[in-house]
Design an enzyme around this catalytic site. Sequence first.
Site, PDB file in Angstrom:
ATOM      1  N   GLU A 110       0.829  -1.204   0.000  1.00 17.26           N
ATOM      2  CA  GLU A 110       0.000   0.000   0.000  1.00 17.26           C
ATOM      3  C   GLU A 110       0.870   1.263   0.000  1.00 17.26           C
ATOM      4  O   GLU A 110       0.545   2.251  -0.670  1.00 17.26           O
ATOM      5  CB  GLU A 110      -0.914  -0.008   1.221  1.00 17.26           C
ATOM      6  CG  GLU A 110      -1.999  -1.077   1.153  1.00 17.26           C
ATOM      7  CD  GLU A 110      -2.759  -1.233   2.457  1.00 17.26           C
ATOM      8  OE1 GLU A 110      -3.926  -1.664   2.406  1.00 17.26           O
ATOM      9  OE2 GLU A 110      -2.191  -0.942   3.532  1.00 17.26           O
ATOM     10  N   GLU A 130      -3.001 -10.071   3.890  1.00 18.40           N
ATOM     11  CA  GLU A 130      -3.859  -9.922   5.065  1.00 18.40           C
ATOM     12  C   GLU A 130      -4.898 -11.028   5.180  1.00 18.40           C
ATOM     13  O   GLU A 130      -5.263 -11.440   6.285  1.00 18.40           O
ATOM     14  CB  GLU A 130      -4.559  -8.552   5.033  1.00 18.40           C
ATOM     15  CG  GLU A 130      -3.651  -7.363   5.291  1.00 18.40           C
ATOM     16  CD  GLU A 130      -3.021  -6.804   4.032  1.00 18.40           C
ATOM     17  OE1 GLU A 130      -2.474  -5.692   4.090  1.00 18.40           O
ATOM     18  OE2 GLU A 130      -3.080  -7.476   2.972  1.00 18.40           O
TER      19      GLU A 130
END
Length: 256
Positions: A110, A130
Amino acid sequence: MTDQLHFAIADRIATITLNRPEKLNAMTPAMAAALVEAVGECNQSDAVRVLIVTGAGDRAFSAGSDISTLDAYTTPWDFRNRQDYCDALRACRKPVIAAINGYALGGGLETAMACDIRIASQNARFAAPEIKLGWIGGGGMAVGLAHSVGMSNAALMLYTGDMIDADRALAWGLVSEVAAPDQLMARARAIATTIAERAPIAAETAKLNLRAAHQMPYDKAIEYERDLQAICFGTADAAEGRAAFAERRPPDFKRR
């Protein structure tokens, strides 16, 4: 600031180095706060025209948030409203280059996607892992991947959490270039130097324009672009650019 994040400015180029190589440059709250502070300084300083973000060592750009710190949040709402380092990078008014050395995982991916230009080392690896831990990314993972690599490739990464290598990231459009590990920073600095030589207000405006082009309806984006062009045209730098062209000399842009 913190010893786990280095910030330097030289030759109109700022460099943020995540400096926790023994933990794959995983981000702590202190590092996130330092990054926010550094980006704020970049925004305010005329001495900075470009920002490079990288990680210390050759193993990792960043493995994202340090998972061992996440239980410190008292409630999910506190976690949701934490200070986000990706938000800070997206708010940077100056062009930002990610020099991705090694793993860019979770929040590290990110972070890279929050930058404008991404250059990867041949040993770079990218993942949205994740889902393997029971949650999803929250720093712009899905929207960043969808815009960068397309819906199907984004789904493959988001649903499996598996890694892709630098060559696949290049083929998918996640990065612009792949460099040899020992040439990564030299290439990032070369690009930064070129941008730093351009008119800085125009570079910052081009960044606004690009984001608008990505988000606005087609006709509105063209209208907005013409408004931005008119603003740039009225700057002293634009006048200097025209004068330098007429006089056949390099322009001397002052961010005015």
